[in-house]
Design an enzyme around this catalytic site. Sequence first.
Site, PDB file in Angstrom:
ATOM      1  N   LYS A 239     -25.303  -7.079 -29.431  1.00  0.00           N
ATOM      2  CA  LYS A 239     -25.527  -5.630 -29.505  1.00  0.00           C
ATOM      3  C   LYS A 239     -26.900  -5.233 -30.034  1.00  0.00           C
ATOM      4  O   LYS A 239     -27.105  -4.125 -30.521  1.00  0.00           O
ATOM      5  CB  LYS A 239     -24.436  -4.911 -30.331  1.00  0.00           C
TER       6      LYS A 239
ATOM      7  N   THR B 160     -29.719  -7.432 -26.104  1.00  0.00           N
ATOM      8  CA  THR B 160     -29.888  -8.679 -25.377  1.00  0.00           C
ATOM      9  C   THR B 160     -29.970  -8.418 -23.872  1.00  0.00           C
ATOM     10  O   THR B 160     -30.741  -9.061 -23.159  1.00  0.00           O
ATOM     11  CB  THR B 160     -28.652  -9.575 -25.612  1.00  0.00           C
TER      12      THR B 160
ATOM     13  N   TRP C 237     -31.132  -5.961 -22.101  1.00  0.00           N
ATOM     14  CA  TRP C 237     -32.456  -5.508 -21.624  1.00  0.00           C
ATOM     15  C   TRP C 237     -33.455  -6.665 -21.663  1.00  0.00           C
ATOM     16  O   TRP C 237     -34.211  -6.883 -20.716  1.00  0.00           O
ATOM     17  CB  TRP C 237     -32.940  -4.349 -22.496  1.00  0.00           C
TER      18      TRP C 237
ATOM     19  N   HIS D  76     -26.477 -16.608 -28.664  1.00  0.00           N
ATOM     20  CA  HIS D  76     -26.262 -15.732 -29.824  1.00  0.00           C
ATOM     21  C   HIS D  76     -26.147 -16.602 -31.085  1.00  0.00           C
ATOM     22  O   HIS D  76     -25.834 -16.088 -32.154  1.00  0.00           O
ATOM     23  CB  HIS D  76     -24.968 -14.929 -29.669  1.00  0.00           C
TER      24      HIS D  76
ATOM     25  N   TYR E 295     -36.290  -3.707 -30.753  1.00  0.00           N
ATOM     26  CA  TYR E 295     -35.796  -2.816 -29.694  1.00  0.00           C
ATOM     27  C   TYR E 295     -36.504  -1.460 -29.711  1.00  0.00           C
ATOM     28  O   TYR E 295     -36.965  -0.964 -28.684  1.00  0.00           O
ATOM     29  CB  TYR E 295     -34.286  -2.643 -29.890  1.00  0.00           C
TER      30      TYR E 295
ATOM     31  N   LYS F 284     -25.389   3.824 -24.079  1.00  0.00           N
ATOM     32  CA  LYS F 284     -26.282   4.989 -24.119  1.00  0.00           C
ATOM     33  C   LYS F 284     -27.736   4.587 -24.235  1.00  0.00           C
ATOM     34  O   LYS F 284     -28.631   5.322 -23.859  1.00  0.00           O
ATOM     35  CB  LYS F 284     -25.960   5.851 -25.348  1.00  0.00           C
TER      36      LYS F 284
HETATM   37  P1  A3P Z   1     -25.929   1.115 -27.096  1.00  0.00           P
HETATM   38  O1  A3P Z   1     -24.577   0.545 -27.380  1.00  0.00           O
HETATM   39  O2  A3P Z   1     -26.599   1.686 -28.300  1.00  0.00           O
HETATM   40  O3  A3P Z   1     -25.978   2.041 -25.927  1.00  0.00           O
HETATM   41  P2  A3P Z   1     -26.474  -6.142 -26.044  1.00  0.00           P
HETATM   42  O4  A3P Z   1     -27.205  -6.171 -24.767  1.00  0.00           O
HETATM   43  O5  A3P Z   1     -27.057  -7.044 -27.097  1.00  0.00           O
HETATM   44  O6  A3P Z   1     -25.007  -6.270 -25.863  1.00  0.00           O
HETATM   45  O7  A3P Z   1     -26.747  -4.676 -26.629  1.00  0.00           O
HETATM   46  C1  A3P Z   1     -26.224  -3.558 -25.936  1.00  0.00           C
HETATM   47  C2  A3P Z   1     -27.150  -2.369 -26.101  1.00  0.00           C
HETATM   48  O8  A3P Z   1     -28.272  -2.480 -25.204  1.00  0.00           O
HETATM   49  C3  A3P Z   1     -26.413  -1.088 -25.724  1.00  0.00           C
HETATM   50  O9  A3P Z   1     -26.849  -0.133 -26.659  1.00  0.00           O
HETATM   51  C4  A3P Z   1     -26.945  -0.820 -24.322  1.00  0.00           C
HETATM   52  O10 A3P Z   1     -26.855   0.533 -23.939  1.00  0.00           O
HETATM   53  C5  A3P Z   1     -28.386  -1.274 -24.438  1.00  0.00           C
HETATM   54  N1  A3P Z   1     -29.004  -1.600 -23.132  1.00  0.00           N
HETATM   55  C6  A3P Z   1     -28.458  -2.324 -22.137  1.00  0.00           C
HETATM   56  N2  A3P Z   1     -29.305  -2.407 -21.102  1.00  0.00           N
HETATM   57  C7  A3P Z   1     -30.426  -1.713 -21.441  1.00  0.00           C
HETATM   58  C8  A3P Z   1     -31.665  -1.431 -20.778  1.00  0.00           C
HETATM   59  N3  A3P Z   1     -31.895  -1.859 -19.546  1.00  0.00           N
HETATM   60  N4  A3P Z   1     -32.590  -0.713 -21.439  1.00  0.00           N
HETATM   61  C9  A3P Z   1     -32.364  -0.274 -22.691  1.00  0.00           C
HETATM   62  N5  A3P Z   1     -31.217  -0.503 -23.373  1.00  0.00           N
HETATM   63  C10 A3P Z   1     -30.243  -1.202 -22.751  1.00  0.00           C
END
Ligand code: A3P
Length: 288
Positions: free
Chosen positions: A61, A64, A66, A122, A195, A266
């Site tokens: 979270k 990862t 992105w 992770h 981030y 989001k």
């Molecule tokens: P939110 O839950 O705040 O929306 P992980 O990828 O480590 O599981 O983290 C998930 C977070 O990355 C989520 O944040 C998600 O919305 C965000 N995320 C996923 N893809 C993304 C992208 N292409 N650009 C920016 N944020 C992204």
Amino acid sequence: MEDDDSFKTCPQHTISRLKGNMTMYKYLGFWNIKSLHEGTILARKSFKAKPSDVLISSCPKTDTTWLKTLAFAIVTRDKFDGSTTQLLTTLPHECIPLLEHDLEKVEDNHNNAGLFPLVATHLPYTSLPESLVASDCKIVYIYRDVKDVIVSHYCFLHEVVKLFVDDVPFEYWDHIWGYWKASQERLGRILFLKYEDMKEDPTNDVKRLAEFIGYLFSIEEEKAGVVENIIKLCSFENMSNLEVNKSGTHRPEEDVSIENRLYFKKAKDGDWENYFTDEKLSGTGLVL
Ligand code: A3P
């Protein structure tokens, strides 16, 4: 099993989106679910890292998804463009195998002439396979405001937020600290990406990322707008609207299967303000 292996059953931390009860295992100081715990032990036993591997590491979270999307687009840009890339039809998590879950796929990538260097994890630094640490391969580590990590986790796992604050020790700081400490010893081998900074200036961080992992953008590519195209392709708006990410399921055959859309909530900095309340202090005049 080895070292300070111990386990604990979490009381009914079953969430509607997950199937069955979850059993958590503590291993080398960190908690994990059974399948990833077993995968960790297997990876530590048999994974033979190469110096050319690039480890994409993070706490869950922290965005990862992105980072994986960008790294994949950067590394494969010679073969695919925005209209042919696998990212259009495949969840980013399936484009880059997870060391502690997809060991076979990681090894396949090695055997296929090692042309695909990216490996995700992770795992905390101290749980990485020894061969990986010894290989001195590069590591990219992403981190994020802890409050947004908690909210993202909370929404992702619904009421399993207790894993963060109650039943299981809070591990986010230890995870970051382990990689930071290693970076002090392995100078120039671990890149930290934040981030919030990446969102503010993606061009700068995407160029840093490409250079660090050995896929520097040429002047011609920069002039041709390749960096901007990758940023656009990997943007939250684009990725979250792809059919695969709206309706697909990650690991559908497993106990813990996850709807792909849950990886794209989001992507908003400071979303924690909409969740953290100072209810306990209401009426006291003390506002945090
Ligand atoms: P939110 O839950 O705040 O929306 P992980 O990828 O480590 O599981 O983290 C998930 C977070 O990355 C989520 O944040 C998600 O919305 C965000 N995320 C996923 N893809 C993304 C992208 N292409 N650009 C920016 N944020 C992204």
